[in-house]
Design a protein around this motif. Sequence first.
Motif, PDB file in Angstrom:
ATOM      1  N   GLY A 151      79.589-116.997 -91.581  1.00  0.00           N
ATOM      2  CA  GLY A 151      79.088-115.844 -90.836  1.00  0.00           C
ATOM      3  C   GLY A 151      79.549-115.785 -89.399  1.00  0.00           C
ATOM      4  N   PHE A 152      80.471-116.636 -88.996  1.00  0.00           N
ATOM      5  CA  PHE A 152      81.010-116.644 -87.643  1.00  0.00           C
ATOM      6  C   PHE A 152      82.478-116.230 -87.665  1.00  0.00           C
ATOM      7  N   ILE A 153      82.862-115.436 -86.690  1.00  0.00           N
ATOM      8  CA  ILE A 153      84.266-115.072 -86.487  1.00  0.00           C
ATOM      9  C   ILE A 153      84.622-115.517 -85.071  1.00  0.00           C
ATOM     10  N   VAL A 154      85.374-116.585 -84.975  1.00  0.00           N
ATOM     11  CA  VAL A 154      85.739-117.146 -83.673  1.00  0.00           C
ATOM     12  C   VAL A 154      87.177-116.756 -83.363  1.00  0.00           C
ATOM     13  N   ARG A 155      87.365-116.144 -82.192  1.00  0.00           N
ATOM     14  CA  ARG A 155      88.720-115.812 -81.738  1.00  0.00           C
ATOM     15  C   ARG A 155      88.991-116.586 -80.457  1.00  0.00           C
ATOM     16  N   MET A 156      90.094-117.321 -80.444  1.00  0.00           N
ATOM     17  CA  MET A 156      90.423-118.121 -79.278  1.00  0.00           C
ATOM     18  C   MET A 156      91.923-118.378 -79.243  1.00  0.00           C
ATOM     19  N   ASP A 157      92.382-118.859 -78.129  1.00  0.00           N
ATOM     20  CA  ASP A 157      93.785-119.222 -77.984  1.00  0.00           C
ATOM     21  C   ASP A 157      94.199-120.159 -79.122  1.00  0.00           C
ATOM     22  N   ALA A 158      95.373-119.918 -79.683  1.00  0.00           N
ATOM     23  CA  ALA A 158      95.801-120.674 -80.872  1.00  0.00           C
ATOM     24  C   ALA A 158      95.840-122.175 -80.614  1.00  0.00           C
ATOM     25  N   GLU A 159      96.372-122.583 -79.467  1.00  0.00           N
ATOM     26  CA  GLU A 159      96.439-124.015 -79.161  1.00  0.00           C
ATOM     27  C   GLU A 159      95.046-124.603 -78.987  1.00  0.00           C
TER      28      GLU A 159
ATOM     29  N   SER B 237      71.215-123.044 -87.649  1.00  0.00           N
ATOM     30  CA  SER B 237      70.207-123.705 -88.482  1.00  0.00           C
ATOM     31  C   SER B 237      68.917-123.941 -87.702  1.00  0.00           C
ATOM     32  N   VAL B 238      69.045-124.408 -86.473  1.00  0.00           N
ATOM     33  CA  VAL B 238      67.873-124.777 -85.679  1.00  0.00           C
ATOM     34  C   VAL B 238      67.144-123.551 -85.142  1.00  0.00           C
ATOM     35  N   LEU B 239      67.883-122.664 -84.494  1.00  0.00           N
ATOM     36  CA  LEU B 239      67.255-121.580 -83.741  1.00  0.00           C
ATOM     37  C   LEU B 239      66.790-120.432 -84.637  1.00  0.00           C
ATOM     38  N   CYS B 240      67.553-120.132 -85.680  1.00  0.00           N
ATOM     39  CA  CYS B 240      67.104-119.057 -86.583  1.00  0.00           C
ATOM     40  C   CYS B 240      65.799-119.449 -87.279  1.00  0.00           C
ATOM     41  N   LYS B 241      65.687-120.707 -87.644  1.00  0.00           N
ATOM     42  CA  LYS B 241      64.455-121.177 -88.274  1.00  0.00           C
ATOM     43  C   LYS B 241      63.297-121.148 -87.280  1.00  0.00           C
ATOM     44  N   LYS B 242      63.578-121.599 -86.054  1.00  0.00           N
ATOM     45  CA  LYS B 242      62.510-121.694 -85.052  1.00  0.00           C
ATOM     46  C   LYS B 242      61.953-120.318 -84.703  1.00  0.00           C
ATOM     47  N   TYR B 243      62.827-119.319 -84.617  1.00  0.00           N
ATOM     48  CA  TYR B 243      62.380-117.985 -84.197  1.00  0.00           C
ATOM     49  C   TYR B 243      62.268-117.004 -85.366  1.00  0.00           C
TER      50      TYR B 243
ATOM     51  N   VAL C  92      64.410-115.784 -87.704  1.00  0.00           N
ATOM     52  CA  VAL C  92      65.415-114.728 -87.644  1.00  0.00           C
ATOM     53  C   VAL C  92      66.434-114.954 -88.749  1.00  0.00           C
ATOM     54  N   GLU C  93      66.799-113.875 -89.406  1.00  0.00           N
ATOM     55  CA  GLU C  93      67.878-113.928 -90.388  1.00  0.00           C
ATOM     56  C   GLU C  93      69.013-113.047 -89.883  1.00  0.00           C
ATOM     57  N   LEU C  94      70.190-113.638 -89.728  1.00  0.00           N
ATOM     58  CA  LEU C  94      71.347-112.891 -89.232  1.00  0.00           C
ATOM     59  C   LEU C  94      72.098-112.305 -90.423  1.00  0.00           C
ATOM     60  N   ASN C  95      72.144-110.978 -90.473  1.00  0.00           N
ATOM     61  CA  ASN C  95      72.735-110.305 -91.628  1.00  0.00           C
ATOM     62  C   ASN C  95      74.150-109.807 -91.368  1.00  0.00           C
ATOM     63  N   GLU C  96      74.591-109.891 -90.117  1.00  0.00           N
ATOM     64  CA  GLU C  96      75.937-109.437 -89.782  1.00  0.00           C
ATOM     65  C   GLU C  96      76.730-110.600 -89.188  1.00  0.00           C
ATOM     66  N   PRO C  97      78.052-110.549 -89.299  1.00  0.00           N
ATOM     67  CA  PRO C  97      78.869-111.617 -88.708  1.00  0.00           C
ATOM     68  C   PRO C  97      78.687-111.674 -87.189  1.00  0.00           C
TER      69      PRO C  97
ATOM     70  N   CYS D  59      71.722-118.678 -78.584  1.00  0.00           N
ATOM     71  CA  CYS D  59      70.278-118.431 -78.532  1.00  0.00           C
ATOM     72  C   CYS D  59      70.005-116.964 -78.193  1.00  0.00           C
ATOM     73  N   HIS D  60      70.843-116.380 -77.333  1.00  0.00           N
ATOM     74  CA  HIS D  60      70.723-114.940 -77.066  1.00  0.00           C
ATOM     75  C   HIS D  60      70.923-114.132 -78.341  1.00  0.00           C
ATOM     76  N   VAL D  61      71.887-114.549 -79.162  1.00  0.00           N
ATOM     77  CA  VAL D  61      72.114-113.844 -80.432  1.00  0.00           C
ATOM     78  C   VAL D  61      70.813-113.783 -81.231  1.00  0.00           C
ATOM     79  N   VAL D  62      70.128-114.906 -81.279  1.00  0.00           N
ATOM     80  CA  VAL D  62      68.895-115.000 -82.069  1.00  0.00           C
ATOM     81  C   VAL D  62      67.808-114.106 -81.497  1.00  0.00           C
ATOM     82  N   THR D  63      67.549-114.213 -80.204  1.00  0.00           N
ATOM     83  CA  THR D  63      66.445-113.454 -79.604  1.00  0.00           C
ATOM     84  C   THR D  63      66.769-111.966 -79.510  1.00  0.00           C
ATOM     85  N   LEU D  64      68.022-111.614 -79.259  1.00  0.00           N
ATOM     86  CA  LEU D  64      68.381-110.198 -79.207  1.00  0.00           C
ATOM     87  C   LEU D  64      68.298-109.566 -80.593  1.00  0.00           C
TER      88      LEU D  64
END
Length: 867
Positions: A405-413, A431-437, A439-444, A502-507
């Motif tokens: 569920g994560f899309i990470v974009r960064m410099d190739a090196e 695993s930790v924060l979604c359970k604590k608050y 929250v279920e993340l349904n989008e990437p 953590c912002h992702v979770v609370t927002l």
Amino acid sequence: MRNDPGSWMVPLSMRVCSLASLLAVMGVFLGQANVHAETLTEAKDLFRTGEYAKCVEVAAQEIEGGRTFVDWYVLKTESELTLGRYADAAQTIDDAKKVSPTNLRLLWLERDVRRFNGQSNQAKEVLAQLGAQLERTSGIYRDLETSLVIGKFFLEIGADAKRIRIDLFKPIQQRAPGLPNAYIAAAELALSKNDYALAAEDFQLALKVDEDNPRVLFGLAQAFEPSDSEKAEEYLQKTLEINPKYIPGLLMIAESHLSAERYDETEKLLAKALEINPHHPSAWAIRAVLAHLANDTAREKECREKALAHWKDNPEVDYLIGKHLARKYRFAEAAAAQRRALQFDSNYLPAKMELSNDLLRLGKEEQGWKLAEEVFDADNYNVVAHNLSTLQEHVAKFRTIESDGFIVRMDAEEAAIYGDRVLQLLREAKSVLCKKYDVELNEPIAIEIFPKQQDFAIRTFGLPGGAGFLGVCFGNVITMNSPASQTDNPTNWEAVLWHEFCHVVTLNKTHNKMPRWLSEGISVYEEIQRDPSWGQSISPAYREMILGDDLTPVSELSGAFLRPPSSKHLMFAYYESSLVVEFLVDEFGIEAVRSILDELGKGLQINDAIARHAAPLDAIDAGFQQFIQDRAQAFAPEADFGAEDLPQPRITELQAWLKEHPNSYPGLQMYAAALIREQKFTEALEPIEKLQQLAPDYAGDGSPLPMKAQILKELGETQQELAVLEQLAKLRADAIDAYRRLAELHAEAGQWQSVVVNAKRIRAVNPLIQEPYLLLAKAGEQMDEGEVAIEGLSTLAVLHPYDPADVHFRLAQRLHETQQNEKALRHVLLALEEAPRYRAALKLLLELTEHDSPLPDRPSPAKDDSQ
């Protein structure tokens, strides 16, 4: 027509005559102006100082008296528009056109008059009439004010803004250096393109010739607002001192209150603006935003309708609504507002640019980049569009890593070096924060990591700057600075990533409906829960601020983030917010915090949510004040942190002074540093021990722990040094020198598991150097833990090691031992490519292939194929 200004533009730029010639042509007009100059100047002063109604009266009297000079009609119309007397303004324009039917200044003004009288089609006809009139009379010299109108006309129809500035506005400035409107026109053009530095330059030139012009002073406030809030505030105050009824200035203050969540103050300013013009569309648009934030749908609709009551297809209304909703992180609602604006005018570039940013922040990159490109194609002077267009080229070269569920974009090196660690930490945080608050993340979730700070700023804010920001979360999109952008003072990037997730979770939990202080407070609080060395802790500076006048009540905390007096105050706002969360959890439990977040997601205001699930806000304010003051009093209670009357940093003077001030924390710091400079290490231990007694667990700036470790190293007291370094490492997340020394000492003692711990600490600060991976490789080999060795060696292999053949061979060995023979084969081949006669590698190659059929002619694998 919008994309092709025709043949007018080139001859126009060549027909700007010298001032002397122009005055000769304009003799008849100047004669009229001189007769009534005093009266006209007085009337303009009435307008300038906010006496709009009086200005209308004076102008009407002059016109009725037969003084039909165009300036009187212009002044009367502008006053009536300012007061919202749109029907009266239409009548004035009709009367003026009887006297001067083809005057370009009147036609330009009529355009707005028709719009605000619900006659948008007629406004377009007026614009066409202006263009036709300009084409018919293209060979006639014109006064400078009319030439400025012509420039604005060309901007309206889509001409090249840079050419307008350079070929028209700048020559007028040169020919008439005392004409403020020439500078204002150029400045407002730059301001509309987000070119704040250039706008400030022209406004300052205008100020030199017209120092009491509210329009100039307000323009300077706008130009400095993104970079120098104090200077912006100064110019804004001067604006309103001269004209207390200057509506744009009142709205700018209202917007400031809105950003700081001071909604009552926002409403007061809006009411004041609407007393002047009861129909002002921007004021009603901001009222619509207030209603939206209060979850009052009916009121929001009513306010928007009033904003559009007179100019029914005004795209600026929804653009403004969307802009302010985006500032509140309501990006989906903001995007919807911008789409409404574009339904009114599909070529309204401010809305298209804002929609581009909203979509990028919503993770809809393809649509967002496309819109940014469209804006840039239509207007290559738009600074934000230019920046995003350039950035898109950089981002296109990033490597994308997708997992869980994560899309990470960064410099190739960089992705090859620590991309796996990014994903590993994100999985743990999820695993930790979604359970604590709950929250279920349904989008990437998209995470973009930028090796250049400027690219991060452009992606995040649209413009360079934002040097104090390490990462920003928009909801399901995180942007971050890579460690590569922090060369001098690197921070712990793992702590930053945890904070932003953590912002992702609370927002997500609140649907982006939460005040900034709570969002930041929870993120900093959760940093500390994950690792006590992360986050922030009490310091002498914070102690002084808490016990002084810098503490902000909980009810006003969002304002502390808006325009902090200094970077120290901004960091203190983060710290205080985290303590509010700690206070709420300690007093009411994590369940109360979760319930508060749930209520915010339903649209309840923060104060009401706190009152419902914790206590009334006045009780919260009082309880928290006691809580945080107790924390401050408990920190180094015997220490004296005052810095007044400190002597010179010389040993003898400090020694004598400390006899009278034995608990002076800054005095002891200076004394210890002076002794170390003189290499009096044993003597320096005394003030350092005293500092530790005063503040035993303090590891921030000025902590005695690094000094003590240095002294113990010099004295050869290794075990004591080790104990101090361990204490420092547990308290600080960026103490990279301490981590290095600990790794060295543990390696000497053969304590390889501790070497691994410190190697990972180094990596969390700077993953782009070889050092942590050399340590992991060596520790893994010494402990015969293949996975640890592989982790270190595989990363070393892409970091251009000094002896690549050795690294690839050692990695091949470990992969072979863990039954990863296909990967082992690739790396042994890489080793032999570097050193064809490497006997141990040849032997390993035979082992790997002895049970296989004869090797075909295999191409050598790419050297960066480390996996």
